[in-house]
Design an enzyme around this catalytic site. Structure first.
Site, short mmCIF file in Angstrom:
data_model
loop_
_atom_site.label_atom_id
_atom_site.label_comp_id
_atom_site.label_asym_id
_atom_site.label_seq_id
_atom_site.Cartn_x
_atom_site.Cartn_y
_atom_site.Cartn_z
N ARG A 121 -4.28 -0.83 14.02
CA ARG A 121 -4.07 -0.35 15.44
C ARG A 121 -4.67 -1.54 16.27
O ARG A 121 -4.85 -1.38 17.50
CB ARG A 121 -3.92 1.37 16.07
CG ARG A 121 -2.81 2.16 15.35
CD ARG A 121 -3.06 2.95 14.91
NE ARG A 121 -3.58 3.37 13.95
CZ ARG A 121 -3.90 4.75 13.49
NH1 ARG A 121 -3.20 5.96 14.43
NH2 ARG A 121 -5.09 4.90 12.64
N ASP A 169 0.66 -0.90 0.08
CA ASP A 169 -0.20 -0.23 0.03
C ASP A 169 0.71 1.42 -0.10
O ASP A 169 1.09 1.59 0.88
CB ASP A 169 -1.09 -0.42 1.49
CG ASP A 169 -1.93 1.01 1.50
OD1 ASP A 169 -1.79 1.30 0.70
OD2 ASP A 169 -2.55 1.51 2.49
N ASP A 177 1.33 9.77 -8.67
CA ASP A 177 3.52 11.02 -9.99
C ASP A 177 2.41 10.93 -11.26
O ASP A 177 1.34 10.51 -11.98
CB ASP A 177 4.00 9.37 -9.41
CG ASP A 177 5.79 10.97 -9.65
OD1 ASP A 177 5.26 11.61 -10.42
OD2 ASP A 177 6.14 11.10 -9.00
N THR A 201 -9.18 7.77 4.57
CA THR A 201 -10.44 7.39 5.74
C THR A 201 -9.89 8.34 6.76
O THR A 201 -11.15 8.30 7.52
CB THR A 201 -10.43 6.12 5.70
OG1 THR A 201 -9.10 5.55 6.33
CG2 THR A 201 -10.56 4.71 5.16
#
Ligand code: C5P
Length: 231
Positions: A205, A55, A60, A114
């Site tokens: 997390r 990820d 670019d 998010t």
């Protein structure tokens, strides 16, 4: 389900993956670990993690992104992310580069982070409401040949409507009930994310920073199994 290995060193990432892999989850490697350890670190991790979701949210000019996609594909990854805001030509260049690889990775377009809420979206100059914005980026990603998109659980149903059944919907921003949101703005429980149509959840997390990551992950998986049984 992907567990985000957002660690500053390979040792911790490897230990975490070794502990959690027996549950059957897959793993996501993001900017922090990749910037620390690079492709060599990724190669060292693969025997423990299996094919990872890389990820890096590439954004670019088309040629540069295509080169990065070729390099990532050569390492051997399950899938990778490009930023939908890079535009159709960039997305097409990424899809083409991925498709030409020996082991083509899935090409997933990140819609809106998010961590952004409606106000943050407006502040970067997007006048459209979040759902309409994500929906139009999902259209763009599909037209460019992407395998799917990354969106929050709040837009998963909209994206599913745009992309149809085989377009992959990956949702970070997953928070079991009662768990701290941290820097995420658009969140939902694992059950709600799947009910909204997500194919894959990304969770970091709530699992990796828990006192007992394996127990935290098992609780999420048990929640999903219970929701599945109730359907
Ligand atoms: O720790 P937490 O569950 O918030 O981790 C979410 C993971 O998903 C992070 O690795 C983050 O980089 C990633 N991600 C995200 N929002 C996106 C795309 C990726 O949070 N739109």
């Amino acid at each position: 389900m992907f567990v985000a290995l957002d660690f500053a060193d390979l040792k911790r990432a490897r230990e975490c993956a070794a502990e959690l892999r027996p549950t059957g989850v897959r793993f996501k490697v993001g900017l922090e670990l990749f910037c620390r350890t690079g492709p060599e670190g990724l190669r060292a991790l693969l025997p423990v993690t299996g094919p990872v979701f890389l990820d890096l949210k590439l954004h670019d000019i088309p040629r540069t992104v295509a080169g990065a996609v070729r390099a990532a594909a050569a390492v051997g990854v399950w899938g990778l992310t490009v930023h939908a805001l890079g535009g159709e030509a960039m997305l097409r260049a990424a899809v083409e580069a991925a498709g030409a690889a020996d082991r083509p990775p899935r090409c997933l377009a990140v819609t809106a982070l998010t961590s952004l809420d409606e106000a943050a979206l407006a502040a970067v100059g997007v006048a459209a409401p979040m759902r309409a914005h994500v929906s139009s980026l999902a259209h763009l990603a599909q037209a460019a040949g992407c395998d799917g998109v990354v969106a929050s659980p709040e837009e998963a149903a909209v994206v599913r409507g745009v992309g149809g059944p085989s377009f992959l919907v990956v949702t970070p921003g997953v928070r079991p009930a009662g768990v701290d949101q941290g820097d995420q703005a658009r969140v939902a429980t694992p059950t709600a994310a799947v009910a909204a149509g997500a194919d894959y959840l990304v969770i970091g997390r709530p699992v990796t920073a828990a006192a007992d990551p394996l127990a935290a992950l098992r609780a999420v998986l048990a929640e999903l199994e219970a929701a599945e049984r109730a359907r």
